[in-house]
Design an enzyme around this catalytic site. Structure first.
Site, short mmCIF file in Angstrom:
data_model
loop_
_atom_site.label_atom_id
_atom_site.label_comp_id
_atom_site.label_asym_id
_atom_site.label_seq_id
_atom_site.Cartn_x
_atom_site.Cartn_y
_atom_site.Cartn_z
N ASP A 1 0.82 -1.20 0.00
CA ASP A 1 0.00 0.00 0.00
C ASP A 1 0.86 1.27 0.00
O ASP A 1 0.80 2.07 0.92
CB ASP A 1 -0.91 -0.06 1.25
CG ASP A 1 -1.82 1.14 1.38
OD1 ASP A 1 -2.11 1.79 0.37
OD2 ASP A 1 -2.24 1.42 2.53
N GLU B 1 3.87 -7.72 7.66
CA GLU B 1 2.61 -8.37 7.31
C GLU B 1 2.74 -9.47 6.26
O GLU B 1 2.05 -9.43 5.22
CB GLU B 1 1.58 -7.34 6.86
CG GLU B 1 1.25 -6.33 7.95
CD GLU B 1 -0.02 -5.54 7.66
OE1 GLU B 1 -0.49 -5.57 6.51
OE2 GLU B 1 -0.56 -4.92 8.59
N TYR C 1 -6.15 -3.05 13.19
CA TYR C 1 -7.08 -2.03 12.70
C TYR C 1 -8.51 -2.31 13.14
O TYR C 1 -9.45 -2.04 12.40
CB TYR C 1 -6.97 -1.93 11.17
CG TYR C 1 -5.67 -1.30 10.73
CD1 TYR C 1 -5.55 0.09 10.64
CD2 TYR C 1 -4.55 -2.06 10.43
CE1 TYR C 1 -4.36 0.69 10.26
CE2 TYR C 1 -3.35 -1.48 10.04
CZ TYR C 1 -3.26 -0.10 9.96
OH TYR C 1 -2.08 0.49 9.59
N GLU D 1 1.36 -0.66 14.11
CA GLU D 1 0.44 0.13 13.28
C GLU D 1 -0.94 0.09 13.90
O GLU D 1 -1.43 -0.98 14.26
CB GLU D 1 0.33 -0.44 11.86
CG GLU D 1 1.52 -0.18 10.97
CD GLU D 1 1.28 -0.65 9.53
OE1 GLU D 1 0.11 -0.69 9.08
OE2 GLU D 1 2.27 -0.99 8.86
C1 BDP Z 1 -1.08 -2.18 6.90
C2 BDP Z 1 0.20 -2.04 6.10
C3 BDP Z 1 0.47 -0.61 5.66
C4 BDP Z 1 -0.80 0.01 5.13
C5 BDP Z 1 -1.82 0.02 6.23
C6 BDP Z 1 -3.15 0.67 5.80
O1 BDP Z 1 1.30 -2.52 6.83
O2 BDP Z 1 1.50 -0.59 4.70
O3 BDP Z 1 -0.60 1.28 4.59
O4 BDP Z 1 -2.11 -1.30 6.58
O5 BDP Z 1 -4.01 -0.05 5.33
O6 BDP Z 1 -1.67 -3.36 6.64
O7 BDP Z 1 -3.27 1.87 5.91
#
Ligand code: BDP
Length: 620
Positions: free
Chosen positions: A190, A428, A496, A532
């Protein structure tokens, strides 16, 4: 190294080139001093895309038929409309006249990074090839140089998304990292596949017999710092030398070109975010009184270790606060952009962050030097993003070779930076590609998990062999196999809940996160960092109560995550995704081709979340 069979699946029929660094294996940062000189070839070069791959046969390394000018360093993508989504071969060419004072010395050409594969000609002769897009390579070119006329340097850069590379390209016509329709250009990750000569190209003049590499390891004994160093030379040096740090000196006796020494620094100032003190270490080769070569390096005296569920810096537990970042800016793309980096370090300080991860590739050497100077803790990651283990064994084997070779280069380049506290082997990794609709059968899935386990075991062992002084981690994706973490010293996860899952339901998201962190802690008893967590946030979009995509929602989301972590003393760090908005591929999940999870906008204006984090991290 790639075999021809797989490489042939890409557009070009040539195998991946064998990496060559020369004359030695060292990647010391170029330096000008009493024995060494430099020419930085940054500036405007000639540029021409070569979609048909005809340039080599037509000897474009001598003269480009229809060049336009391009800045080096820079990505080509945001400069020319016809190059914006170009993935292929392109030529760079420049001319340079050498100072006559350089005669009699070895001249080394050093390319800071060429994304992804490069081939270099000097005055019409191929001098080296390299692959792996974010690390430097060097080659001696003394024999190819002319002293009575200008010298022509030509470099091809090629950025085809091939499946055997790291990061891997998607299967033909594929891509679709977001779990939705395939993005364009197709990637397995991404962020935008920026390409070009992204860092400086240097010519370095060094003595015939010279210092090729220095490896520094520091330990602490009471209040003293112990600095152990190894020096490697080129040219079979068998003489003597000195290592000096402040007024402490050690003699070096070289055998077969190498020497070792230990310096004790009484009452040392130990490097830390609070006091990022650097000592200058100077190594000289001195035959009698004559200095034949010298090199200086700024080092920090510190230790980094894992004990139980804690990360210890100089024996004291530390907790990481900060971000995952990108090297990304308008127009320059992924080209070296020092103003951006200086601003970013200012903003890291303003917001009270002590760390970041080099997601998802190594950052420039100058940026690592700044981290040393400013006391920023860095998780240093190689470009192993978008790996999956349902592909053929052949592909996995080729990617393993590529990962190992990039790691050798990364550690050679960054091993002496006190700011690098951890190596990260992948971001990931997946069992199967995200764009495969049909789920794997149970046996297929099991096979892929085992392939991944073997892969990461090899990489872990290799990294540990190259540098046994730093913890090693792998960043796992939600739902990814837990066993892949087992081998590693620190558990890093990206989560997330409240965004890709449980969108809009932050109470539930916090509960799920809390439960998972407790389970992980129970299962591994190792330090855990959430590397993240974040939400796409359109700057200037507001709502009450907070709804997805608004600045209020980003703040609430981050608040929940930080609260969950604060209630768990075992948590070793929280890094928000992302520091700033960044360019990615076009797709229905990415408005305007942007990932908007930054707490700063792409031009570094704070969103509400930046003010919120500042309060959390500085108390102001
Ligand atoms: C994670 C990835 C990252 C993405 C992020 C996203 O590690 O590179 O930019 O999600 O979705 O899975 O913003």
């Amino acid at each position: 190294m790639a075999g021809t069979s797989v490489a042939a699946q890409g557009r070009s029929d040539s195998p991946q080139p064998r990496n060559s660094t020369s004359p030695g294996q060292g990647l010391l940062y170029p330096q000008r001093n009493e024995t060494r000189d430099l020419i930085d070839l940054s500036g405007l070069w000639q540029f021409q895309m070569d979609p048909q791959g005809e340039g080599e046969a037509q000897r474009w390394f001598r003269k480009l038929p229809a060049p336009r000018m391009i800045p080096v360093p820079c990505s080509w993508n945001d400069l020319f409309d016809d190059a914006h989504t170009y993935l292929g071969l392109a030529w760079y060419r420049t001319e340079v006249w050498l100072p006559s004072g350089w005669r009699g010395r070895r001249v080394i050409l050093r390319v800071g990074s060429a994304t992804y594969a490069a081939k270099v000609w000097v005055n019409g002769t191929v001098v080296t090839e390299h692959h792996g897009g974010n690390l430097p390579f060097a080659v001696e070119i003394t024999e190819q140089l002319a002293w009575d006329r200008t010298n022509v340097v030509a470099i091809t850069v090629e950025n085809e998304p091939r499946p055997e590379r790291v990061p891997p390209g998607p299967p033909p016509g594929g891509g679709g990292v977001l779990g939705v329709a395939a993005g364009f250009p197709g990637t397995t990750y991404d962020f935008f596949p920026y390409a070009g000569l992204h860092r400086q190209v240097w010519l370095c003049a060094v003595p015939t017999v010279h210092i090729d590499d220095i490896t520094v390891v520091t330990t602490i004994e009471g209040g003293d710092g112990i600095v152990s160093l190894k020096v490697a030379t080129v040219g079979g040096y068998a003489g003597t030398g000195k290592a000096r740090l402040d007024d402490i000196e050690a003699d070096l006796g070289f055998r077969a070109g190498t020497a070792e020494a230990i310096l004790r620094v009484p009452g040392a100032r130990f490097w830390s975010p609070r006091d990022p003190h650097l000592y200058t270490l100077t190594v000289t080769l001195t035959d009698g009184v004559q200095i034949s070569d010298t090199y200086s390096l700024d080092i920090g005296i510190r230790t980094i270790a894992v004990r139980g569920d804690q990360i210890l810096l100089n024996g004291q537990p530390i907790k990481l606060t900060g971000f995952g970042k990108h090297e990304d800016f308008a127009l320059t793309g992924r080209g070296l952009n020092l103003p951006m980096w200086i601003r970013d370090y200012e903003l890291l300080r303003w917001i009270g962050a002590n760390s970041y991860r080099t997601s998802h590739y190594p950052y420039p050497e100058e940026v690592m030097q700044l981290a040393d100077q400013r006391g920023v803790l860095v998780i240093n990651e190689i470009p192993a993003v978008g790996l999956n283990f349902a592909d053929t064994e052949d592909l996995t084997r080729l990617r393993l070779a590529e990962t190992r070779s990039q790691f050798r280069e990364l550690i050679a380049r960054d091993k002496n930076h006190p700011s690098t506290i951890m190596w990260c082997v992948a971001n990931e990794p997946l069992v199967r590609p995200p764009d495969k609709d049909a789920p794997l059968s149970q046996p297929q899935e099991q096979k892929a998990i085992e392939a991944g386990t073997r892969f990461f075991q090899h990489v872990y062992d290799e990294v540990n062999r190259l540098d046994g002084t730093r913890p090693v981690t792998l960043v796992g994706v939600g739902g990814g196999p837990r066993e892949w973490h087992e081998r590693f010293d620190v558990i890093c996860i990206n989560r997330y809940y409240g965004w890709y899952a449980l969108g809009g339901r932050l109470d539930q998201a916090a509960q799920v996160l809390a439960r998972e962190l407790d389970e992980l802690h129970q299962a591994f008893g190792k330090p855990i960092i959430v590397t993240e967590f974040g939400t796409d946030t359109l700057p200037g979009t507001h709502s009450l109560p907070p709804e997805m995509w608004t600045e209020e929602y980003q703040v609430e989301f981050l608040r929940r995550y930080l609260d969950v972590a604060a209630q768990r003393p075992f948590m070793a760090g929280m890094q928000v995704w992302a520091f700033a908005d960044f360019r990615t591929v076009q797709g229905v999940g990415r408005a305007g081709g942007m990932n908007f999870k930054g707490v700063f906008t792409r031009d570094r204006r704070p969103k509400m979340a930046a003010h919120f984090l500042r309060k959390q991290w500085t108390g102001m």
